[in-house]
Design a protein around this motif. Structure first.
Motif, PDB file in Angstrom:
ATOM      1  N   VAL A 196       0.939  -1.229  -0.018  1.00 32.15           N
ATOM      2  CA  VAL A 196       0.061   0.115  -0.061  1.00 32.15           C
ATOM      3  C   VAL A 196       0.787   1.479   0.031  1.00 32.15           C
ATOM      4  CG1 VAL A 196      -1.740  -1.265   1.272  1.00 32.15           C
ATOM      5  CG2 VAL A 196      -0.295   0.147   2.443  1.00 32.15           C
ATOM      6  N   GLY A 197       0.258   2.270  -0.719  1.00 30.27           N
ATOM      7  CA  GLY A 197       1.056   3.925  -0.599  1.00 30.27           C
ATOM      8  C   GLY A 197       0.411   4.930  -1.192  1.00 30.27           C
ATOM      9  N   PHE A 198       1.189   5.984  -1.142  1.00 29.30           N
ATOM     10  CA  PHE A 198       1.021   6.988  -2.755  1.00 29.30           C
ATOM     11  C   PHE A 198       1.296   6.718  -4.186  1.00 29.30           C
ATOM     12  CE2 PHE A 198       0.309   9.958   1.571  1.00 29.30           C
ATOM     13  CZ  PHE A 198      -0.650  10.084   1.927  1.00 29.30           C
ATOM     14  N   SER A 199       0.952   7.619  -4.591  1.00 30.65           N
ATOM     15  CA  SER A 199       0.844   7.991  -5.952  1.00 30.65           C
ATOM     16  C   SER A 199       1.412   9.377  -5.657  1.00 30.65           C
ATOM     17  CB  SER A 199      -0.599   7.768  -7.062  1.00 30.65           C
ATOM     18  OG  SER A 199      -1.191   9.317  -6.520  1.00 30.65           O
ATOM     19  N   GLY A 200       1.524  10.384  -5.701  1.00 32.37           N
ATOM     20  CA  GLY A 200       2.547  11.086  -5.349  1.00 32.37           C
ATOM     21  C   GLY A 200       2.206  12.144  -6.728  1.00 32.37           C
ATOM     22  N   ALA A 201       2.545  13.168  -6.636  1.00 29.13           N
ATOM     23  CA  ALA A 201       1.222  14.179  -7.424  1.00 29.13           C
ATOM     24  C   ALA A 201       2.017  15.419  -8.649  1.00 29.13           C
ATOM     25  CB  ALA A 201       0.238  14.724  -6.717  1.00 29.13           C
TER      26      ALA A 201
ATOM     27  N   LEU B 159      -6.589   7.010  -2.348  1.00 25.79           N
ATOM     28  CA  LEU B 159      -6.603   7.693  -2.983  1.00 25.79           C
ATOM     29  C   LEU B 159      -6.854   8.748  -1.963  1.00 25.79           C
ATOM     30  CD1 LEU B 159      -9.779   5.655  -5.845  1.00 25.79           C
ATOM     31  CD2 LEU B 159      -7.753   5.961  -5.205  1.00 25.79           C
ATOM     32  N   HIS B 160      -5.887   9.685  -2.115  1.00 26.58           N
ATOM     33  CA  HIS B 160      -6.054  10.492  -1.061  1.00 26.58           C
ATOM     34  C   HIS B 160      -5.407  12.321  -1.645  1.00 26.58           C
ATOM     35  CE1 HIS B 160      -3.542  12.526   2.319  1.00 26.58           C
ATOM     36  NE2 HIS B 160      -3.951  11.587   3.236  1.00 26.58           N
ATOM     37  N   PRO B 161      -6.460  13.439  -1.166  1.00 22.67           N
ATOM     38  CA  PRO B 161      -6.607  14.651  -1.368  1.00 22.67           C
ATOM     39  C   PRO B 161      -4.870  14.603  -1.066  1.00 22.67           C
ATOM     40  CG  PRO B 161      -8.365  14.434   0.217  1.00 22.67           C
ATOM     41  CD  PRO B 161      -7.801  13.578  -0.398  1.00 22.67           C
ATOM     42  N   GLY B 162      -4.358  15.430  -2.665  1.00 25.52           N
ATOM     43  CA  GLY B 162      -2.781  16.212  -2.311  1.00 25.52           C
ATOM     44  C   GLY B 162      -1.703  14.283  -3.490  1.00 25.52           C
ATOM     45  N   GLU B 163      -2.914  13.978  -3.668  1.00 20.56           N
ATOM     46  CA  GLU B 163      -2.083  12.617  -5.043  1.00 20.56           C
ATOM     47  C   GLU B 163      -3.002  13.513  -6.022  1.00 20.56           C
ATOM     48  OE1 GLU B 163       0.396  11.160  -3.094  1.00 20.56           O
ATOM     49  OE2 GLU B 163      -0.272  11.923  -1.365  1.00 20.56           O
ATOM     50  N   ASP B 164      -2.143  13.005  -7.069  1.00 21.76           N
ATOM     51  CA  ASP B 164      -2.541  12.924  -7.959  1.00 21.76           C
ATOM     52  C   ASP B 164      -3.995  11.610  -8.362  1.00 21.76           C
ATOM     53  OD1 ASP B 164      -1.501  14.903  -9.488  1.00 21.76           O
ATOM     54  OD2 ASP B 164      -0.314  13.768 -10.633  1.00 21.76           O
TER      55      ASP B 164
ATOM     56  N   ASP C 203     -10.271   3.681   1.408  1.00 20.04           N
ATOM     57  CA  ASP C 203     -10.589   4.709   2.842  1.00 20.04           C
ATOM     58  C   ASP C 203     -12.177   5.627   2.836  1.00 20.04           C
ATOM     59  OD1 ASP C 203     -10.243   6.231   5.065  1.00 20.04           O
ATOM     60  OD2 ASP C 203      -8.140   6.411   4.954  1.00 20.04           O
ATOM     61  N   PRO C 204     -12.849   4.844   3.174  1.00 21.50           N
ATOM     62  CA  PRO C 204     -13.497   5.866   3.448  1.00 21.50           C
ATOM     63  C   PRO C 204     -13.520   6.898   3.932  1.00 21.50           C
ATOM     64  CG  PRO C 204     -14.287   4.596   4.793  1.00 21.50           C
ATOM     65  CD  PRO C 204     -12.888   4.255   4.094  1.00 21.50           C
ATOM     66  N   SER C 205     -12.866   7.813   4.719  1.00 20.83           N
ATOM     67  CA  SER C 205     -12.539   9.153   5.425  1.00 20.83           C
ATOM     68  C   SER C 205     -12.149   9.886   4.129  1.00 20.83           C
ATOM     69  CB  SER C 205     -11.421   8.957   6.671  1.00 20.83           C
ATOM     70  OG  SER C 205     -10.656   9.261   5.866  1.00 20.83           O
ATOM     71  N   HIS C 206     -11.758   9.808   3.307  1.00 23.19           N
ATOM     72  CA  HIS C 206     -10.971  10.754   2.429  1.00 23.19           C
ATOM     73  C   HIS C 206     -12.149  10.946   1.618  1.00 23.19           C
ATOM     74  CE1 HIS C 206      -7.264  10.194   3.645  1.00 23.19           C
ATOM     75  NE2 HIS C 206      -6.971   8.783   3.497  1.00 23.19           N
TER      76      HIS C 206
ATOM     77  N   GLN D 290     -17.520  28.061   5.614  1.00 23.29           N
ATOM     78  CA  GLN D 290     -16.957  27.403   4.773  1.00 23.29           C
ATOM     79  C   GLN D 290     -17.375  25.542   4.612  1.00 23.29           C
ATOM     80  OE1 GLN D 290     -13.642  24.791   7.525  1.00 23.29           O
ATOM     81  NE2 GLN D 290     -13.642  26.541   8.310  1.00 23.29           N
ATOM     82  N   GLY D 291     -16.974  25.805   3.254  1.00 22.31           N
ATOM     83  CA  GLY D 291     -16.770  24.191   2.791  1.00 22.31           C
ATOM     84  C   GLY D 291     -16.497  23.111   2.574  1.00 22.31           C
ATOM     85  N   VAL D 292     -15.849  21.996   0.961  1.00 19.06           N
ATOM     86  CA  VAL D 292     -14.767  21.733   0.888  1.00 19.06           C
ATOM     87  C   VAL D 292     -13.577  21.760   1.090  1.00 19.06           C
ATOM     88  CG1 VAL D 292     -14.179  20.088  -0.341  1.00 19.06           C
ATOM     89  CG2 VAL D 292     -16.569  19.870  -0.508  1.00 19.06           C
ATOM     90  N   TYR D 293     -13.403  23.780   0.484  1.00 18.41           N
ATOM     91  CA  TYR D 293     -11.588  24.030   0.895  1.00 18.41           C
ATOM     92  C   TYR D 293     -11.384  24.638   2.068  1.00 18.41           C
ATOM     93  CZ  TYR D 293     -12.902  23.536  -3.894  1.00 18.41           C
ATOM     94  OH  TYR D 293     -12.064  23.110  -4.916  1.00 18.41           O
TER      95      TYR D 293
END
Length: 356
Positions: A140-145, A191-196, A221-224, A259-262
């Motif tokens: 498991v891991g990140f993709s980078g961006a 799948l994570h914000p900050g990753e492509d 990961d449902p939290s993201h 505020q909202g998503v951002y």
């Protein structure tokens, strides 16, 4: 190590990245494995951290990996997956974020993004070999961006910019994925914000760029998805065949008139969307475990603790019984089988339909 829920999702397990430290019991594999077992966990998701594993030795020596597995077994846990989140991040870093991710690389590579990317790719490949030596089928891991700074389409993006970013991302990952194919190990991207790779649409774009590579998988990961306001239950139905790992993490989204998503650059405690300990957020875990079980997911349920309110110690202690309570032993019979009988022949079926 078999579990009583062998036929269904396995667990509970815990991701150790947020707990690793230089003080006992978080400073060595024997210590942290016993700590996790004492809390009721049966599995540990192991970050490729020199405090826990010598990756060079693990990539070359099955005997060494047998020793690692034995340490865990003696403590009462097993390794669920190896994590290369930090290394995967460094495979592709946009210059705007280079300084922030510089600490993920060895000291001698600080300030050298090209060398960092090459080193990171080598580490992830070594972790694939280590996974095989450990008898693991998933990493498991990140993709980078590369495209993340251009997430919002203003100012207007030049035509082809995102296509070029994903083509380059796939080009960097292709040899890594091919190495995973050689080892029979999937790479499950978180799948994570900050990753492509942040949602289903971006995952599909990357998958297409890799030629639908068989080893491209998802760490669900449902939290993201709560933070992105994405249908995280429907996601399971849509991408079940690619879900190969599962982070059990809670979150909440509390939009306001301000505020909202951002979330206006607010810190974690003040954001509309924020991570919470299990049971304190809004994720429908009964629905998540049910959908994953129905979809045939039989991997591990791994706690990832990231809460902006509750302590790590309390979150870890509460995590094992929470996951345990949500594990489902899949049924082998229908609830109304008692009312059935022998299967009728075709003639009887047609007669029931009035078709003689």
């Amino acid at each position: 190590m078999a579990t009583e829920h062998q036929r269904g999702i396995k667990g509970p397990a815990i991701f150790l990245a947020q707990f690793a430290g230089d003080a006992a019991p978080f400073d060595s594999l024997p210590n942290i494995a016993r700590w996790a077992a004492d809390l009721g966990y049966r599995g540990i998701q192991l970050p490729v951290d020199p405090r826990f594993i010598d990756l060079d030795r693990a990539a070359e020596s099955k005997d060494y990996c047998d020793e690692i597995a034995g340490i865990c077994r003696e403590a009462g846990v097993e390794i669920t997956e190896l994590s290369t989140h930090m290394q995967g991040q460094l495979v592709a870093v946009h210059p705007a974020y280079a300084a922030q991710f510089d600490g993920f690389a060895p000291a001698e590579l600080r300030g050298k993004p090209r060398e960092q990317s090459e080193w990171a790719a080598g580490q992830v490949i070594k972790a694939a070999r280590a996974s095989r030596h450990l008898g693991l089928d998933v990493q498991v891991g990140f993709s980078g961006a590369l495209a993340w700074p251009y997430l919002y389409p203003w100012p207007q993006r030049p035509a082809g910019l995102i296509d070029e970013a994903f083509a380059e991302l796939a080009r960097r990952w292709q040899p890594i994925l091919d190495a995973h194919e050689e080892q029979g190990v999937d790479y499950a991207y978180e799948l994570h914000p900050g990753e492509d790779l942040m949602d289903g649409a971006s995952f599909e774009r990357f998958l297409e760029e890799t030629g639908n590579h068989a080893r491209v998988a998802i760490n669900y990961d449902p939290s993201h998805f709560v933070l992105q306001q994405l249908d995280y239950l429907g996601f399971i139905d849509h991408y079940a065949s690619r879900i190969r790992a599962f982070h059990v993490k809670d979150a909440e989204f509390l939009p306001s008139a301000r505020q909202g998503v951002y979330s206006g650059f607010s810190g974690w405690t003040d954001r509309a969307g924020r991570f919470r300990s299990l049971g304190d957020g809004q994720v429908d875990f009964a629905g998540v475990f049910s959908r994953l079980t129905l979809a045939g997911y039989r991997g591990w349920a791994v706690l990832e603790w990231e809460c902006c309110i509750k302590s790590a110690a309390q979150g870890a202690a509460e995590g094992a019984p929470f996951i345990e309570a949500h594990l489902i032993e899949p049924t082998e019979t229908a609830f109304d089988d008692f009312a059935g009988g022998d299967a009728p022949d075709r003639g009887a079926l047609r007669s029931m339909l009035g078709l003689d």
